[in-house]
Design an enzyme around this catalytic site. Structure first.
Site, mmCIF file in Angstrom:
data_model
loop_
_atom_site.group_PDB
_atom_site.id
_atom_site.type_symbol
_atom_site.label_atom_id
_atom_site.label_comp_id
_atom_site.label_asym_id
_atom_site.label_seq_id
_atom_site.Cartn_x
_atom_site.Cartn_y
_atom_site.Cartn_z
ATOM 1 N N LYS A 1 3.894 -15.390 2.534
ATOM 2 C CA LYS A 1 4.097 -16.098 1.266
ATOM 3 C C LYS A 1 5.612 -16.325 1.139
ATOM 4 C CE LYS A 1 2.696 -17.693 -2.757
ATOM 5 N NZ LYS A 1 1.836 -18.882 -2.931
ATOM 6 N N ASP B 1 -2.057 -18.595 0.639
ATOM 7 C CA ASP B 1 -3.031 -19.289 -0.214
ATOM 8 C C ASP B 1 -3.706 -20.422 0.560
ATOM 9 O OD1 ASP B 1 -0.517 -20.456 -0.225
ATOM 10 O OD2 ASP B 1 -0.448 -20.854 -2.371
ATOM 11 N N ASP C 1 -6.145 -7.577 4.388
ATOM 12 C CA ASP C 1 -7.312 -6.962 3.753
ATOM 13 C C ASP C 1 -8.166 -8.059 3.108
ATOM 14 O OD1 ASP C 1 -8.970 -4.931 2.588
ATOM 15 O OD2 ASP C 1 -7.917 -5.260 0.692
ATOM 16 N N TYR D 1 0.814 -1.217 0.000
ATOM 17 C CA TYR D 1 0.000 0.000 0.000
ATOM 18 C C TYR D 1 0.847 1.266 0.000
ATOM 19 C CZ TYR D 1 -4.413 -2.406 1.070
ATOM 20 O OH TYR D 1 -5.538 -3.184 1.027
ATOM 21 N N ASP E 1 -12.080 -9.869 4.504
ATOM 22 C CA ASP E 1 -13.349 -9.905 3.749
ATOM 23 C C ASP E 1 -13.802 -11.353 3.554
ATOM 24 O OD1 ASP E 1 -13.260 -7.087 3.398
ATOM 25 O OD2 ASP E 1 -14.091 -7.257 1.372
#
Ligand SMILES: NC(=O)c1ccc[n+]([C@@H]2O[C@H](COP(=O)([O-])OP(=O)(O)OC[C@H]3O[C@@H](n4cnc5c(N)ncnc54)[C@H](O)[C@@H]3O)[C@@H](O)[C@H]2O)c1
Ligand SMILES: CC(C)[C@H](C(=O)O)[C@@H](O)C(=O)O
Ligand SMILES: [Mg+2]
Length: 371
Positions: free
Chosen positions: A191, A223, A247, A141, A251
């Protein structure tokens, strides 16, 4: 107590849900003899329209001078094509950076009588209680360089995933500390099979684990974590992860609870005011219809009471009030799939009113039991 709360409604359903959270805080102030002073300022698309910038200087100043910031949501299709400095989301990111709120707490809790609101099987969701600790002021970001140039193959574009060890250390420290107070399990999501930033993240986490012998640290690739969150969410206690992974996973985790309209968040720094906002966005598809679920923002107000004002009892009364209205069967459309008027399907204002009434009753009951 006297507290100054900055209210930043934002765009879309933002104003609809923050209005209700403010009304709720007013009720709490009245019940417990506090003085909450609210001051409202623009952020996001409406701020671009009125001032030309998504985070006006006066909004940042107001936020910095407050005891806590209550925020709705920013963004909408009207501003999607604008360049970065005129995008609503840029204002939100600048506010987070400006207040240095590096830790975003996103609790994922299932209300026992809402287990059927989730598309997942009852036995998967019943009893889920996890906390996502999302790094909020670093990573993709904010990394530099960033942007586009003309290259031999057309546009050449770069975003940078950057972290300093200090930034990694401070978010992991919080993850360990919170895990120590909960079920003592910390899952660090990364990751590391691909990203160098994740490898450093893992090394730092491993080294820090020595200082928290009671916490069981495990590492999981993002993942596979995304799969396990909907397959077996009960395996998670505290999940700590970098900005973008957090983020996306939060969700996804909303599906477990039944609706994104239920999930609150607290964004905290080392000191200074925190930002309290629902994890959902401005929901342009339902804005202005009076059907948005206000509970995520009302529960964010509870987090404000807890984390910025130290009012634990008041925070719990709000949470108990929400639980009570859900037990009584009240549902906004997002929790049922049906529209208003059917069974006990109600809109934003009615849901919020019922919570305020329930909060008064919960407070009365508590006072009676104490006396
Ligand atoms: N913190 C923030 O301000 C924030 C967060 C996420 C997205 N956004 C912005 O919001 C805009 C819309 O994004 P999006 O559509 O991808 O995500 P969204 O979260 O706004 O909406 C996703 C879906 O969830 C529903 N929904 C969201 N909140 C709800 C609520 N309280 N009650 C009932 N239903 C609700 C919406 O109707 C929509 O169908 C974009 O501009 C995005 O950048 C802002
Ligand atoms: C609007 C956007 C910048 C924001 C984010 O990505 O942090 C949102 O999705 C959130 O989850 O708060
Ligand atoms: Mg998001």
């Amino acid at each position: 107590m006297h507290a100054k709360i900055a209210v930043l409604p934002g765009d879309g359903i933002g104003p609809e849900v923050t209005t209700e959270a403010v009304a709720l805080l007013d009720v709490v102030a009245h019940l417990y003899n506090h003085q909450f002073e609210f001051e409202t300022a623009p952020i996001g698309g409406n701020a671009i329209d009125s001032t030309g910038t998504p985070l006006p200087e006066m909004t940042l100043t107001l936020a910095k001078q407050s005891d806590g910031v209550l925020l709705g949501a920013v963004g909408g299709p009207r501003w999607d094509k604008e360049p970065a400095h005129r995008r609503p989301e840029t204002g939100l990111l600048a506010l987070r950076k400006g207040l240095d709120v590096f830790a975003n707490l996103r609790p994922i809790q299932v209300f026992s009588n809402l287990v059927d609101a989730s598309p997942l099987k009852r036995e998967i969701v019943d009893g889920v209680d996890m906390l996502i600790v999302r790094e909020l002021t670093g990573g993709l970001y904010f990394g530099r360089p960033r942007g586009r140039t003309e290259g031999p193959d057309g546009i050449d574009v770069v975003d940078t995933l950057q972290y300093s060890e200090r930034e990694i250390r401070r978010i992991l420290k919080l993850g360990f500390e919170i895990a120590e107070k909960r079920r003592r399990s910390l899952t660090s999501v990364d990751k590391a099979n691909v990203l160098e930033s994740s490898r450093v993240w893992r090394e730092v986490a491993e080294a820090m684990a020595q200082d928290y012998p009671k916490v069981k640290l495990s590492h999981q690739l993002v993942d596979s974590a995304a799969m396990q969150i909907v397959r077996d969410p009960k395996r998670f206690d505290v999940v700590v992860t970098e900005n973008l992974f957090g983020d996306i996973l939060s969700d996804e985790a909303a599906v477990i609870t039944g609706s994104i309209g239920l999930l609150p968040s607290a964004s905290l720094g080392a000191d200074g005011p925190g930002i309290y906002e629902p994890i959902h966005g401005s929901a342009p598809d339902i804005a202005g219809q009076g059907v948005a679920n206000p509970l995520a923002t009302m529960l964010s107000a509870a987090m404000l009471l807890r984390h910025s004002l130290g009012l634990e009892q008041e925070a719990q009364v709000v949470e108990d009030g929400v639980r009570r209205v859900l037990e009584e069967g009240a549902r906004t459309p997002d929790l049922t799939g049906s529209s208003i008027g059917k069974a006990d399907v109600i809109g934003t204002e009615e849901m919020a009113k019922r919570v305020r009434e329930a909060v008064k009753k919960v407070a009365e009951d508590k006072a009676k039991n104490a006396g």
